[in-house]
Structure formats: structure tokens, C-alpha cells
Motif scaffolding. Structure first.
Motif, PDB file in Angstrom:
ATOM      1  N   UNK A 261       0.818  -1.223   0.000  1.00 19.24           N
ATOM      2  CA  UNK A 261       0.000   0.000   0.000  1.00 19.24           C
ATOM      3  C   UNK A 261       0.845   1.262   0.000  1.00 19.24           C
ATOM      4  N   UNK A 262       1.977   1.246   0.684  1.00 15.89           N
ATOM      5  CA  UNK A 262       2.840   2.429   0.735  1.00 15.89           C
ATOM      6  C   UNK A 262       3.387   2.783  -0.634  1.00 15.89           C
ATOM      7  N   UNK A 263       3.669   1.750  -1.443  1.00 13.26           N
ATOM      8  CA  UNK A 263       4.196   1.977  -2.790  1.00 13.26           C
ATOM      9  C   UNK A 263       3.086   2.070  -3.828  1.00 13.26           C
ATOM     10  N   UNK A 264       1.846   1.857  -3.411  1.00 15.06           N
ATOM     11  CA  UNK A 264       0.736   1.892  -4.361  1.00 15.06           C
ATOM     12  C   UNK A 264       0.760   0.734  -5.336  1.00 15.06           C
ATOM     13  N   UNK A 265       1.315  -0.416  -4.908  1.00 18.71           N
ATOM     14  CA  UNK A 265       1.437  -1.585  -5.784  1.00 18.71           C
ATOM     15  C   UNK A 265       0.533  -2.696  -5.282  1.00 18.71           C
ATOM     16  N   UNK A 266      -0.301  -3.213  -6.187  1.00 19.07           N
ATOM     17  CA  UNK A 266      -1.224  -4.290  -5.864  1.00 19.07           C
ATOM     18  C   UNK A 266      -1.237  -5.257  -7.049  1.00 19.07           C
ATOM     19  N   UNK A 267      -1.156  -6.553  -6.767  1.00 17.14           N
ATOM     20  CA  UNK A 267      -1.132  -7.462  -7.897  1.00 17.14           C
ATOM     21  C   UNK A 267      -1.386  -8.911  -7.541  1.00 17.14           C
ATOM     22  N   UNK A 268      -1.320  -9.739  -8.567  1.00 21.85           N
ATOM     23  CA  UNK A 268      -1.457 -11.192  -8.440  1.00 21.85           C
ATOM     24  C   UNK A 268      -0.299 -11.844  -9.184  1.00 21.85           C
ATOM     25  N   UNK A 269       0.360 -12.793  -8.534  1.00 20.03           N
ATOM     26  CA  UNK A 269       1.399 -13.572  -9.198  1.00 20.03           C
ATOM     27  C   UNK A 269       0.750 -14.867  -9.674  1.00 20.03           C
ATOM     28  N   UNK A 270       0.686 -15.020 -10.999  1.00 24.68           N
ATOM     29  CA  UNK A 270       0.081 -16.212 -11.593  1.00 24.68           C
ATOM     30  C   UNK A 270       1.123 -17.306 -11.749  1.00 24.68           C
ATOM     31  N   UNK A 271       0.799 -18.491 -11.241  1.00 26.28           N
ATOM     32  CA  UNK A 271       1.626 -19.686 -11.419  1.00 26.28           C
ATOM     33  C   UNK A 271       0.712 -20.787 -11.924  1.00 26.28           C
ATOM     34  N   UNK A 272       0.990 -21.303 -13.115  1.00 18.80           N
ATOM     35  CA  UNK A 272       0.159 -22.348 -13.693  1.00 18.80           C
ATOM     36  C   UNK A 272       0.966 -23.576 -14.048  1.00 18.80           C
ATOM     37  N   UNK A 273       0.756 -24.679 -13.309  1.00 19.14           N
ATOM     38  CA  UNK A 273       1.433 -25.950 -13.590  1.00 19.14           C
ATOM     39  C   UNK A 273       0.563 -26.775 -14.534  1.00 19.14           C
ATOM     40  N   UNK A 274       1.203 -27.421 -15.511  1.00 17.02           N
ATOM     41  CA  UNK A 274       0.432 -28.216 -16.458  1.00 17.02           C
ATOM     42  C   UNK A 274       1.267 -29.345 -17.048  1.00 17.02           C
ATOM     43  N   UNK A 275       0.580 -30.385 -17.448  1.00 11.61           N
ATOM     44  CA  UNK A 275       1.215 -31.509 -18.143  1.00 11.61           C
ATOM     45  C   UNK A 275       1.510 -31.144 -19.589  1.00 11.61           C
ATOM     46  N   UNK A 276       0.652 -30.273 -20.127  1.00 12.88           N
ATOM     47  CA  UNK A 276       0.750 -29.889 -21.532  1.00 12.88           C
ATOM     48  C   UNK A 276       0.851 -28.363 -21.606  1.00 12.88           C
ATOM     49  N   UNK A 277       2.002 -27.876 -22.020  1.00 10.87           N
ATOM     50  CA  UNK A 277       2.213 -26.430 -22.054  1.00 10.87           C
ATOM     51  C   UNK A 277       1.213 -25.741 -22.968  1.00 10.87           C
ATOM     52  N   UNK A 278       0.818 -26.386 -24.035  1.00  6.55           N
ATOM     53  CA  UNK A 278      -0.076 -25.746 -25.000  1.00  6.55           C
ATOM     54  C   UNK A 278      -1.419 -25.358 -24.368  1.00  6.55           C
ATOM     55  N   UNK A 279      -1.818 -26.054 -23.305  1.00  6.09           N
ATOM     56  CA  UNK A 279      -3.085 -25.730 -22.659  1.00  6.09           C
ATOM     57  C   UNK A 279      -3.021 -24.330 -22.050  1.00  6.09           C
TER      58      UNK A 279
END
Length: 317
Positions: free
Chosen positions: A253-271
Motif C-alpha cells: 500500500x505504501x508503494x501503491x502496488x497491488x497485484x497477483x502472481x500467476x503460477x500455472x502448472x500443467x502436463x501440456x504447455x499448450x493448454x
């Protein structure tokens, strides 16, 4: 998700670790020095030992670390052919928004119910790497209320579980050299919270495809504009293809930064790649995911998480 119901082959890294209270997402680049690769190989072969050393301090804290390698360093470090689908993150250019590709050779997904354990593991890890690597990105994540993102919605509801988990995340006989491993795509999204909060709850729910208070899936839209949930779901003639999301909020909040770190594990990268194409390009084209009007990706990486035995073999090679 019930961690007791999540089953992976014994030799797989713990991509199935249930969501913890804290996490560190660490992306490293290997420096161009003669001894750097050997140092990296030595450290990667000892990740399990560092993990045990840290986890032993509190066996109830669910400590785990998953390590992935990018395509640029794969053959030099592992000395085996790269997994069939492994390649650098391919930027996705839509008419309005784009998914960017950023540098990264190694990815560490460090998590526990105690932030001090994550901190201690990262400290020991970087001390062993020394000057062989440089930090490309470090993001500290935290659990927000009842597993919500900073936009106020429950995240990760559609994750596979039980017997479906391994089929969705772990490479099998289709690529024998990579069997027991998993592809992981990472993206760091920064939110425009002021613009998001200017929307009504009903507008937010239409964008997400779920109700905000109780996370109930909304009915399909009668227009061509699909919700985030719909665009992030990949289906074809073989049915629906799942990935395992271990997203986490981050911010200051002090830096005004808000976010989501997306991590997606998969057997098939194309998905996962197909999911991002649907979000950024749209289906039909031009009808991009409206969540992207409020959430912008600033990083993008693709890594492969090898089996535990593949990592341990680095010590003997």
C-alpha cells in the motif's frame, strides 16, 4: 482444496503442495561465467537438502520448494534433451493488451505457512549460488482472507484434485525423457485498483464470471463477450483441459502496488498457452478478457519442473 486428496507420483516435485499463507516467487538468470553452470548444477542437486534443513524447524508449516528451469539453460544444466514443449515464453499480442516475455533461467516457488521459513530458504539458496546467478525478479506473496485475490474474488476454485491432479500436471509416457515433470508458466500482474473499485459489484462479477460474496459461477453471457472464467477455460473435442493454479496476491500500500502472481502448472504447455491466447486475443478476436483492462502483466516466463530423481542425478554427473 484438500491436500490429502492431491496425489502425485512419488518422484514428482511437490507442485501439489496446498496453498500456504506465504510464498516467495524467485526468478534467477545464470551469469555468463565459465564456472556458473557447474555451480548451478551443484546447488540444484542440493535443493532437497536445503529444503529439509529449513522445513525441520517447523514440521507443521507445510514448507515446500519447487524448482523449474528455462529452455535456454536446460541442456547445459541437465545435459539431457529438453522436454518436447519447453521453449521461451511466447509473447501474446492482442488488439488492446499483450502478454510480455521477460528473462529468466531458474524459477523457485518457495512456500510455507510461515514467512520466516521462506525467507531462510531463499537466504541459504542465494548464498550457495553466490555470483553464479543474478536476481531477475523476487515477489513476496501472501494469503489474503479466504483465498481471495486483491480484487476481492476467490482464486483457484477450478483446480483439479484427487486422481485428476496428476493427469493435469505431470508429464507421462508421451515424453519419456521428461516423465515425472511439469511445465510451469509464471506471470506477474499489476492491478489498477482505483479503476477496479470504480466499477459496481455487478460489473465486476460479469467480468469475472462468478459472484463476489459466495463465489457462485454465473450463467453464460448471451453476448459474444465472455467472462474471465470462460476465457480461462480450455475445451476441445477431448473435453476440458485443466491446469493447477497456485496464484497469490502481493503488494505494498505504501508503494501503491497491488497485484497477483500467476503460477500455472500443467502436463501440456499448450493448454496454458491456449488459455492466454483466449484471454489476450479474445474469442472471437477482439473480445479480450475484460479483466485485462484492470490487470496488466509485467513479466512472463516458461519453465520445466523436472522430477526429483532428475535433480538428484546432477550431483553424480
Amino acid at each position: 482444496m484438500n491436500g490429502q486428496d492431491r496425489r502425485l507420483p512419488y518422484d514428482a516435485q511437490r507442485v501439489d503442495t496446498p496453498l500456504t499463507r506465504s510464498a516467495i516467487f524467485l526468478v534467477l538468470e545464470v551469469v555468463d561465467e565459465p564456472t556458473a553452470i557447474e555451480t548451478v548444477r551443484s546447488v540444484l542437486s542440493s535443493v532437497a537438502d536445503i529444503s529439509k534443513n529449513v522445513a525441520f524447524r517447523d514440521l507443521t508449516a507445510s514448507f515446500a520448494c519447487t524448482v523449474g528451469l528455462g529452455s535456454v539453460v536446460w541442456e547445459r544444466v541437465m545435459r539431457t534433451e529438453r522436454p518436447r514443449e519447453l521453449h521461451p515464453f511466447i509473447p501474446v499480442a492482442g488488439d488492446v493488451h499483450s502478454a510480455v516475455s521477460t528473462p529468466g533461467d531458474l524459477f523457485f516457488h518457495i512456500r510455507a505457512d510461515r514467512q520466516d521459513l521462506c525467507f531462510e530458504f531463499e537466504r541459504q539458496l542465494l548464498a550457495q549460488f553466490g555470483s553464479a546467478v543474478r536476481v531477475a525478479d523476487e515477489t513476496v506473496g501472501f494469503r489474503y482472507f479466504d483465498v481471495r485475490d486483491l480484487l476481492g474474488f476467490v482464486d483457484g476454485t477450478a483446480n483439479p484434485d484427487g486422481e485428476e491432479l496428476a493427469d493435469a500436471t505431470i508429464v507421462g509416457d508421451e515424453d519419456p525423457g521428461a516423465a515425472g515433470g511439469s511445465y510451469v508458466v509464471t506471470q506477474k500482474y499489476v492491478h489498477d485498483m482505483e479503476a477496479w473499485h470504480a466499477l459496481t459489484t455487478e460489473q465486476q462479477e460479469q467480468i469475472m464470471g462468478r459472484s463476489k460474496a459466495d463465489n457462485v459461477e454465473l450463467g453464460g453471457s448471451t453476448t459474444t463477450q465472455k467472462s474471465h472464467k470462460s476465457l480461462a477455460t480450455v475445451k476441445d473435442e477431448d473435453g476440458e483441459h485443466d491446469i493447477l493454479r497456485d496464484n497469490m496476491p502481493f503488494g505494498s500500500p505504501a508503494a501503491g502496488e497491488y497485484g497477483t502472481y500467476f503460477v500455472g502448472y500443467s502436463r501440456r504447455l499448450w493448454v496454458t498457452e491456449r488459455m492466454l491466447e483466449r484471454m489476450f486475443v479474445g474469442e472471437p478476436r477482439g473480445c479480450h478478457d475484460r479483466l485485462l483492462d484492470f490487470s496488466r502483466p509485467v513479466t512472463g516466463g516458461v519453465f520445466f519442473v523436472p522430477s526429483m530423481s532428475a535433480l538428484s542425478r546432477l550431483a553424480a554427473a
